[in-house]
Motif scaffolding. Sequence first.
Motif, mmCIF file in Angstrom:
data_model
loop_
_atom_site.group_PDB
_atom_site.id
_atom_site.type_symbol
_atom_site.label_atom_id
_atom_site.label_comp_id
_atom_site.label_asym_id
_atom_site.label_seq_id
_atom_site.Cartn_x
_atom_site.Cartn_y
_atom_site.Cartn_z
ATOM 1 N N GLU A 120 -8.131 -3.206 -11.861
ATOM 2 C CA GLU A 120 -7.851 -2.031 -11.028
ATOM 3 C C GLU A 120 -6.367 -1.962 -10.661
ATOM 4 O O GLU A 120 -5.757 -0.898 -10.738
ATOM 5 C CB GLU A 120 -8.691 -2.075 -9.752
ATOM 6 C CG GLU A 120 -8.443 -0.906 -8.822
ATOM 7 C CD GLU A 120 -9.221 -1.011 -7.525
ATOM 8 O OE1 GLU A 120 -8.790 -0.369 -6.557
ATOM 9 O OE2 GLU A 120 -10.237 -1.725 -7.480
ATOM 10 N N GLU A 121 -5.771 -3.090 -10.298
ATOM 11 C CA GLU A 121 -4.355 -3.115 -9.960
ATOM 12 C C GLU A 121 -3.486 -2.783 -11.180
ATOM 13 O O GLU A 121 -2.499 -2.051 -11.056
ATOM 14 C CB GLU A 121 -3.958 -4.474 -9.387
ATOM 15 C CG GLU A 121 -4.534 -4.735 -8.007
ATOM 16 C CD GLU A 121 -4.337 -6.163 -7.555
ATOM 17 O OE1 GLU A 121 -4.134 -6.356 -6.340
ATOM 18 O OE2 GLU A 121 -4.392 -7.081 -8.395
ATOM 19 N N SER B 22 0.823 -1.204 0.000
ATOM 20 C CA SER B 22 0.000 0.000 0.000
ATOM 21 C C SER B 22 0.861 1.260 0.000
ATOM 22 O O SER B 22 0.462 2.274 -0.559
ATOM 23 C CB SER B 22 -0.960 -0.006 1.189
ATOM 24 O OG SER B 22 -0.235 -0.020 2.407
ATOM 25 N N SER C 299 -0.525 3.710 -13.843
ATOM 26 C CA SER C 299 -0.551 5.125 -13.456
ATOM 27 C C SER C 299 0.718 5.505 -12.699
ATOM 28 O O SER C 299 1.214 6.621 -12.840
ATOM 29 C CB SER C 299 -1.791 5.446 -12.627
ATOM 30 O OG SER C 299 -1.716 4.854 -11.355
ATOM 31 N N LEU C 300 1.273 4.587 -11.906
ATOM 32 C CA LEU C 300 2.555 4.849 -11.246
ATOM 33 C C LEU C 300 3.645 5.030 -12.295
ATOM 34 O O LEU C 300 4.479 5.924 -12.195
ATOM 35 C CB LEU C 300 2.936 3.703 -10.303
ATOM 36 C CG LEU C 300 2.210 3.617 -8.978
ATOM 37 C CD1 LEU C 300 2.557 2.307 -8.272
ATOM 38 C CD2 LEU C 300 2.565 4.804 -8.096
ATOM 39 N N TYR D 22 1.799 1.892 -3.613
ATOM 40 C CA TYR D 22 0.672 2.467 -4.342
ATOM 41 C C TYR D 22 0.382 3.903 -3.917
ATOM 42 O O TYR D 22 -0.201 4.673 -4.669
ATOM 43 C CB TYR D 22 -0.585 1.628 -4.171
ATOM 44 C CG TYR D 22 -0.604 0.368 -5.001
ATOM 45 C CD1 TYR D 22 -0.372 0.405 -6.366
ATOM 46 C CD2 TYR D 22 -0.877 -0.864 -4.424
ATOM 47 C CE1 TYR D 22 -0.400 -0.753 -7.134
ATOM 48 C CE2 TYR D 22 -0.909 -2.027 -5.186
ATOM 49 C CZ TYR D 22 -0.676 -1.956 -6.529
ATOM 50 O OH TYR D 22 -0.713 -3.092 -7.291
ATOM 51 N N THR E 214 -4.341 -0.912 -13.682
ATOM 52 C CA THR E 214 -4.496 0.526 -13.901
ATOM 53 C C THR E 214 -3.631 1.313 -12.921
ATOM 54 O O THR E 214 -2.973 2.287 -13.307
ATOM 55 C CB THR E 214 -5.971 0.932 -13.756
ATOM 56 O OG1 THR E 214 -6.749 0.169 -14.683
ATOM 57 C CG2 THR E 214 -6.178 2.411 -13.993
ATOM 58 N N ARG E 215 -3.598 0.886 -11.657
ATOM 59 C CA ARG E 215 -2.784 1.568 -10.651
ATOM 60 C C ARG E 215 -1.298 1.463 -10.986
ATOM 61 O O ARG E 215 -0.553 2.434 -10.849
ATOM 62 C CB ARG E 215 -3.058 0.982 -9.268
ATOM 63 C CG ARG E 215 -4.442 1.345 -8.740
ATOM 64 C CD ARG E 215 -4.789 0.586 -7.492
ATOM 65 N NE ARG E 215 -4.085 1.123 -6.336
ATOM 66 C CZ ARG E 215 -4.162 0.586 -5.128
ATOM 67 N NH1 ARG E 215 -4.881 -0.501 -4.928
ATOM 68 N NH2 ARG E 215 -3.506 1.126 -4.126
#
Length: 110
Positions: free
Chosen positions: A88-89, A2, A95-96, A5, A91-92
């Motif tokens: 979702e993961e 976390s 995005s990082l 992220y 996409t995350r």
Amino acid sequence: ISSIYACKKIGELGAQQLLLDSYSLKTLLLEVPVLAAEGKPVPAGYAKYVIREIGRAETLLKILSSSVEDVESLKTLLEGQGAVATQEEITRILSLKAGAADAAQAAAAT
């Protein structure tokens, strides 16, 4: 994981350094109980937990340190690591990586 992220962006070099740091942290977490117990073996449950959780972070950091920039390549890389990620993961993660790429492009433009 976390905490990874929670970052806005992570560049390839930053991810590589975090990967090295995670290896050192894993080694330390596995050695401290042995030292504290004066040479007795680490409890199996503790060792499995440390290895599993640090392994998850290492997989994420390996992906972030790669040059993958699109969804299909990322899915292929995840499968090669034996990892499964939700949309979702994915996409995350992208995005990082995109945040780091955007910063590099902005720096190059100035």
